[in-house]
Design a protein around this motif. Sequence first.
Motif, PDB file in Angstrom:
ATOM      1  N   MET A  71      33.588  37.001  41.955  1.00 21.44           N
ATOM      2  CA  MET A  71      33.856  38.432  42.092  1.00 21.44           C
ATOM      3  C   MET A  71      34.041  39.080  40.725  1.00 21.44           C
ATOM      4  N   LEU A  72      34.761  38.415  39.833  1.00 19.99           N
ATOM      5  CA  LEU A  72      34.947  38.970  38.496  1.00 19.99           C
ATOM      6  C   LEU A  72      33.621  39.067  37.741  1.00 19.99           C
ATOM      7  N   ARG A  73      32.760  38.088  37.914  1.00 17.96           N
ATOM      8  CA  ARG A  73      31.443  38.156  37.275  1.00 17.96           C
ATOM      9  C   ARG A  73      30.643  39.342  37.812  1.00 17.96           C
ATOM     10  N   THR A  74      30.730  39.571  39.119  1.00 11.11           N
ATOM     11  CA  THR A  74      30.028  40.701  39.717  1.00 11.11           C
ATOM     12  C   THR A  74      30.574  42.020  39.193  1.00 11.11           C
ATOM     13  N   LEU A  75      31.884  42.141  39.121  1.00  7.06           N
ATOM     14  CA  LEU A  75      32.490  43.374  38.621  1.00  7.06           C
ATOM     15  C   LEU A  75      32.109  43.616  37.163  1.00  7.06           C
ATOM     16  N   GLN A  76      32.014  42.555  36.391  1.00  5.48           N
ATOM     17  CA  GLN A  76      31.576  42.718  35.001  1.00  5.48           C
ATOM     18  C   GLN A  76      30.144  43.241  34.923  1.00  5.48           C
ATOM     19  N   ARG A  77      29.276  42.711  35.780  1.00  6.99           N
ATOM     20  CA  ARG A  77      27.887  43.188  35.785  1.00  6.99           C
ATOM     21  C   ARG A  77      27.812  44.658  36.176  1.00  6.99           C
ATOM     22  N   LEU A  78      28.760  45.110  36.999  1.00  2.30           N
ATOM     23  CA  LEU A  78      28.808  46.508  37.427  1.00  2.30           C
ATOM     24  C   LEU A  78      29.602  47.369  36.450  1.00  2.30           C
ATOM     25  N   GLU A  79      29.991  46.783  35.323  1.00  2.00           N
ATOM     26  CA  GLU A  79      30.686  47.483  34.239  1.00  2.00           C
ATOM     27  C   GLU A  79      32.027  48.060  34.676  1.00  2.00           C
ATOM     28  N   ILE A  80      32.725  47.315  35.525  1.00  3.21           N
ATOM     29  CA  ILE A  80      34.078  47.686  35.920  1.00  3.21           C
ATOM     30  C   ILE A  80      35.058  47.044  34.941  1.00  3.21           C
ATOM     31  N   PRO A  81      36.052  47.780  34.443  1.00  3.86           N
ATOM     32  CA  PRO A  81      37.030  47.181  33.525  1.00  3.86           C
ATOM     33  C   PRO A  81      37.827  46.070  34.222  1.00  3.86           C
ATOM     34  N   PHE A 147      34.048  48.496  46.323  1.00  2.00           N
ATOM     35  CA  PHE A 147      34.969  47.364  46.191  1.00  2.00           C
ATOM     36  C   PHE A 147      36.283  47.690  46.870  1.00  2.00           C
ATOM     37  N   PHE A 148      36.668  46.848  47.837  1.00  2.00           N
ATOM     38  CA  PHE A 148      37.967  46.944  48.493  1.00  2.00           C
ATOM     39  C   PHE A 148      38.902  45.960  47.815  1.00  2.00           C
ATOM     40  N   TRP A 149      39.972  46.460  47.203  1.00  2.61           N
ATOM     41  CA  TRP A 149      40.850  45.618  46.396  1.00  2.61           C
ATOM     42  C   TRP A 149      41.788  44.802  47.271  1.00  2.61           C
ATOM     43  N   GLU A 174      41.530  38.377  43.688  1.00  5.23           N
ATOM     44  CA  GLU A 174      41.585  37.339  44.723  1.00  5.23           C
ATOM     45  C   GLU A 174      41.388  37.898  46.125  1.00  5.23           C
ATOM     46  N   THR A 175      41.951  39.084  46.382  1.00  5.00           N
ATOM     47  CA  THR A 175      41.868  39.664  47.719  1.00  5.00           C
ATOM     48  C   THR A 175      40.717  40.652  47.865  1.00  5.00           C
ATOM     49  N   GLY A 176      39.949  40.860  46.806  1.00  2.00           N
ATOM     50  CA  GLY A 176      38.912  41.877  46.817  1.00  2.00           C
ATOM     51  C   GLY A 176      37.650  41.467  47.547  1.00  2.00           C
ATOM     52  N   LYS A 177      36.918  42.478  48.003  1.00  2.19           N
ATOM     53  CA  LYS A 177      35.637  42.253  48.670  1.00  2.19           C
ATOM     54  C   LYS A 177      34.713  43.417  48.367  1.00  2.19           C
ATOM     55  N   LEU A 178      33.458  43.114  48.089  1.00  2.00           N
ATOM     56  CA  LEU A 178      32.476  44.138  47.745  1.00  2.00           C
ATOM     57  C   LEU A 178      31.593  44.420  48.948  1.00  2.00           C
TER      58      LEU A 178
END
Length: 437
Positions: A71-81, A147-149, A174-178
């Motif tokens: 999930m963190l790798r995906t968020l990085q690709r989407l340029e989320i801090p 993204f649902f945190w 940990e609890t997030g879902k895209l």
Amino acid sequence: MSGSLNIQAAMVDPALLDLPWDLPLQDWPDENIATLPKGISRHLVRFVNLSGYVIAVKETSDDLARREYEMLRTLQRLEIPCVEPVAVIAGRTDENGAPLDSVLVTRHLKFSLPYRALFSQSLRPDTATRLVDALALLLVRLHIIGFFWGDVSLSNTLFRRDAGSFAAHLVDAETGKLYTGGLSNGQRENDLEVARVNIAGELMDLEAGGRVADEFDALEISERIVAQYRTLWKELTGWETFPNQERWRINERVDRLNELGFDIEELVIKTDESGTQVRIQPKVVDAGHHQRRLIRLTGIDAQENQARRLLNDLDSYSAAFGKPHLDEEAMAHEWVSTVFEPVVRAIPKDLKGKLEPAEIFHQLLEHRWFMSQNQSRDVPLAEAVSAYIDDILRHRRDEAMMINPATGMFTAPIDLRPGDLEAAVDPADGDDWRSKV
């Protein structure tokens, strides 16, 4: 090392193999541990020195570690801090062959601090408000991409200074879902209510410990995230209706979005049958409008508000010293080489860990303005640099890598103190401070 490790890594660093993976994380020797301030976590987290930088190691189940890593790798690709995922390490066993929990390894975010480390004796309402505003913006950005945190809180966020404000970075996914189809209103409201309740609890905990100012109202500040979120969400996604002859409001809406730091991909424009009313809705592509312009012109990577401030200085420089034969890119190169880089080079080596270069430059501009006001003259930049280094920067605590005292307790003042530069700065003031001189 006992057992056979299974390492899934986003970056290759052989030094990972040298860490004592056959020991429970709580038993790791002090020689490996970097004692940094950290937030509250449901899992054991320790900061570890590795190859000249610091990583955060979290013990958890194998499934949760791999899920959060991806999930963190995906968020990085989407340029989320967010924090940078480094590896998942499974297959750990102790010296007797007993299984140990898997770990998630992330890279420590330089110049970032958990909210509890952003104050010393007491947390002031204006500081807490800026933290909540930063978290509201992060939550809006996450919801825009679907993204649902699930566990929004100050504890699951790291904060970096951003030109008088703060920039929020997601730590715990940990609890997030895209959701590729976007979030429903119910999902967004659920996240928002979780944020409100968690923030109220975190701030009330500080109140109970006597660690907030007397005028502090935890419930009022926690409610602010709801109002701030709704304002941002409406501005970024809401429909706007106006008479056909007021089409200038289309450009006005775009300018407001850019000022918030967002770029737009397209506008949906509809007119009614009579042609007297126009409805528009922007499709926001991403935050970071000023960041992208600054990188394009100068190559400097900064937070959004820092980028806005540096661009204002660049624009002022261009207006004062612009040459007809130089385009915007050429003027930006000249500003970097004659203004920004000399300031950065002037910072003594032992002080470079105090703040990020862009934040130092922003604070220098503010300090120069206050000096000019107090002395009723235009203080030269070189004089302001020397005064800022001696009067302000030298007395700050390093934020590149915040090391706790040996007791493990965080006691040194980090945030605004009487006499600090930021305490006297009103972020609502105009960005171009030199217009006031």
